[in-house]
Design a protein around this motif. Structure first.
Motif, mmCIF file in Angstrom:
data_model
loop_
_atom_site.group_PDB
_atom_site.id
_atom_site.type_symbol
_atom_site.label_atom_id
_atom_site.label_comp_id
_atom_site.label_asym_id
_atom_site.label_seq_id
_atom_site.Cartn_x
_atom_site.Cartn_y
_atom_site.Cartn_z
ATOM 1 N N ILE A 177 0.724 -1.204 0.130
ATOM 2 C CA ILE A 177 -0.058 -0.007 -0.135
ATOM 3 C C ILE A 177 0.904 1.362 -0.051
ATOM 4 O O ILE A 177 1.585 1.559 0.904
ATOM 5 N N GLU A 178 0.772 1.800 -1.107
ATOM 6 C CA GLU A 178 1.869 3.029 -1.348
ATOM 7 C C GLU A 178 1.377 4.282 -1.532
ATOM 8 O O GLU A 178 2.067 5.347 -1.683
ATOM 9 N N THR A 179 0.069 4.473 -1.834
ATOM 10 C CA THR A 179 -0.734 5.897 -1.926
ATOM 11 C C THR A 179 -1.794 6.168 -1.038
ATOM 12 O O THR A 179 -2.306 5.256 -0.785
ATOM 13 N N THR A 180 -2.076 7.271 -1.018
ATOM 14 C CA THR A 180 -3.086 7.873 -0.288
ATOM 15 C C THR A 180 -4.672 7.338 -0.846
ATOM 16 O O THR A 180 -5.362 6.852 0.003
ATOM 17 N N ALA A 181 -4.644 7.447 -2.090
ATOM 18 C CA ALA A 181 -5.699 7.035 -2.738
ATOM 19 C C ALA A 181 -6.086 5.344 -2.344
ATOM 20 O O ALA A 181 -7.304 4.880 -1.999
ATOM 21 N N GLN A 182 -5.127 4.411 -2.367
ATOM 22 C CA GLN A 182 -5.141 2.951 -2.113
ATOM 23 C C GLN A 182 -5.631 2.914 -0.556
ATOM 24 O O GLN A 182 -6.589 2.051 -0.270
ATOM 25 N N LEU A 183 -5.070 3.522 0.278
ATOM 26 C CA LEU A 183 -5.336 3.475 1.724
ATOM 27 C C LEU A 183 -6.778 3.929 1.954
ATOM 28 O O LEU A 183 -7.493 3.373 2.740
ATOM 29 N N ALA A 184 -7.016 5.173 1.145
ATOM 30 C CA ALA A 184 -8.449 5.662 1.637
ATOM 31 C C ALA A 184 -9.575 4.800 1.008
ATOM 32 O O ALA A 184 -10.587 4.434 1.661
ATOM 33 N N ALA A 185 -9.334 4.102 -0.162
ATOM 34 C CA ALA A 185 -10.211 3.140 -0.707
ATOM 35 C C ALA A 185 -10.441 1.799 0.471
ATOM 36 O O ALA A 185 -11.750 1.291 0.528
ATOM 37 N N ILE A 186 -9.270 1.375 0.764
ATOM 38 C CA ILE A 186 -9.260 0.197 1.631
ATOM 39 C C ILE A 186 -10.195 0.492 2.865
ATOM 40 O O ILE A 186 -11.009 -0.362 3.378
ATOM 41 N N VAL A 187 -9.887 1.773 3.631
ATOM 42 C CA VAL A 187 -10.430 2.040 4.774
ATOM 43 C C VAL A 187 -12.112 2.074 4.485
ATOM 44 O O VAL A 187 -12.942 1.577 5.344
ATOM 45 N N GLU A 188 -12.322 2.925 3.319
ATOM 46 C CA GLU A 188 -13.732 3.110 3.007
ATOM 47 C C GLU A 188 -14.490 1.690 2.879
ATOM 48 O O GLU A 188 -15.722 1.626 3.237
ATOM 49 N N ARG A 189 -13.989 0.828 2.273
ATOM 50 C CA ARG A 189 -14.518 -0.490 1.992
ATOM 51 C C ARG A 189 -14.740 -1.181 3.336
ATOM 52 O O ARG A 189 -15.728 -1.833 3.735
ATOM 53 N N ALA A 190 -13.661 -0.958 4.197
ATOM 54 C CA ALA A 190 -13.786 -1.788 5.449
ATOM 55 C C ALA A 190 -14.723 -1.004 6.526
ATOM 56 O O ALA A 190 -15.291 -1.929 7.447
ATOM 57 N N ALA A 191 -14.730 0.195 6.374
ATOM 58 C CA ALA A 191 -15.780 0.871 7.317
ATOM 59 C C ALA A 191 -17.178 1.052 6.899
ATOM 60 O O ALA A 191 -17.809 1.463 7.840
ATOM 61 N N GLY A 192 -17.496 0.860 5.874
ATOM 62 C CA GLY A 192 -18.837 1.179 5.284
ATOM 63 C C GLY A 192 -19.179 2.387 4.715
ATOM 64 O O GLY A 192 -18.205 3.256 4.195
#
Length: 308
Positions: A177-192
């Motif tokens: 996980i190297e970019t802000t967009a990657q992390l934001a998308a992962i968190v959004e999917r996990a958090a709802g």
């Protein structure tokens, strides 16, 4: 000397923060975060002639901007943490005022290469000082799942911390996980589903705090500030989330106490001598400032005065 040479934007609580320090001609002041230079320039203007300011910033780009402003020998710029205030300002002590603005600047938020923004895709960095130390990407890709969940909970107070950490670990098992967009998308999917605030906001906050060791630095800076102030000198601290404000509030209360004996003890034996007294009520941005700069909405400023 010409001030206000190149303001990118007005810092949060611009006038209120400088007013709280009651600058006087020839006074000596510290600005804990130079940023875009707004508070520093106003302090120099209000303490003219012969006022002096020592300004700190971990961001080398901020220091370079300050040098480019050519504000004269009345400004001392320090590339380093404001926690080193007492040592760095030794030649100017005692100080008449210390301002600690705990926010990060629009320069940092608006530069995708710095990795602070959810809006702009860029490297997952988040370091104030890019010359060294682990980045947010290092933490996200190297911490074990439990440690990552604990970090997100401790510094982000996110009730979805375990789910987010699990999703991060699953994803990084396939690719870093190297970019802000990657992390934001992962968190959004996990958090709802997304509400008014992006679901990754707390995770980004937690990582930024951890990467820059912000809370420990703040605690050390408060001690250094009190040790550096002259009697009657003012300390003003602008916080942007509850973890910071809690530390500031408790510190001022502790340094203002006249007794720290256990409540059940009938007679005071501690001989505590208070070093601070609170000044006024906490200050928040006006509706006009929030409309002009929505990023200011969470700011709160607490002020205290050094006792003899």
């Amino acid at each position: 000397m010409t001030y206000f040479a190149a303001l990118h934007h007005q810092p949060v609580l611009w006038d209120e923060a400088v007013d709280a320090l009651q600058p006087k001609p020839g006074g000596r002041y510290a600005d804990g975060t130079f940023g875009g230079g707004g508070h520093t320039q106003l302090l120099l203007a209000r303490s003219a002639p012969a006022g002096r300011v020592i300004a700190f910033d971990l961001d080398l780009a901020a220091i370079e901007r300050g040098e480019a402003l050519r504000l004269g020998d009345q400004l001392v710029l320090v590339h380093g943490s404001f926690a080193t205030l007492h040592e760095a300002a030794a030649g100017m002590l005692p100080l008449d005022g210390v301002l600690l603005d705990l926010g990060f600047s629009s320069y940092q938020i608006d530069d995708p290469e710095r990795g602070f923004s959810l809006r702009l895709d860029g490297p997952l960095d988040m370091r104030f000082d890019t010359t060294g130390g682990p980045s947010a990407a290092d933490l996200v890709n190297e911490l074990d799942e439990q440690s990552l969940a604990d970090l997100i909970w401790r510094y982000g107070e996110d009730r979805n911390s375990r789910r987010i950490a699990a999703a991060v670990v699953r994803t990084r098992g396939q690719q870093p996980i190297e970019t802000t967009a990657q992390l934001a998308a992962i968190v959004e999917r996990a958090a709802g589903p997304r509400g008014r605030i992006h679901p990754a906001t707390r995770t980004f906050q937690a990582l930024r705090i951890a990467v820059n060791d912000e809370l420990e630095t703040l605690s050390n800076a408060l001690v250094a500030a009190v040790a550096s102030l002259a009697p009657g000198g003012r300390l003003a601290v602008i916080s942007f989330h509850s973890l910071e404000d809690r530390i500031v509030k408790q510190f001022i209360a502790r340094e203002s106490a006249t007794c720290i004996c256990p409540p059940e003890q009938p007679v005071c034996t501690c001989q505590t001598v208070p070093r601070l007294k609170p000044v006024g009520k906490p200050v928040k941005p006006s509706d006009e400032e929030i409309e002009r700069n929505p990023r200011s909405r969470s700011a709160i400023m607490r002020v205290a005065e050094r006792l003899p």
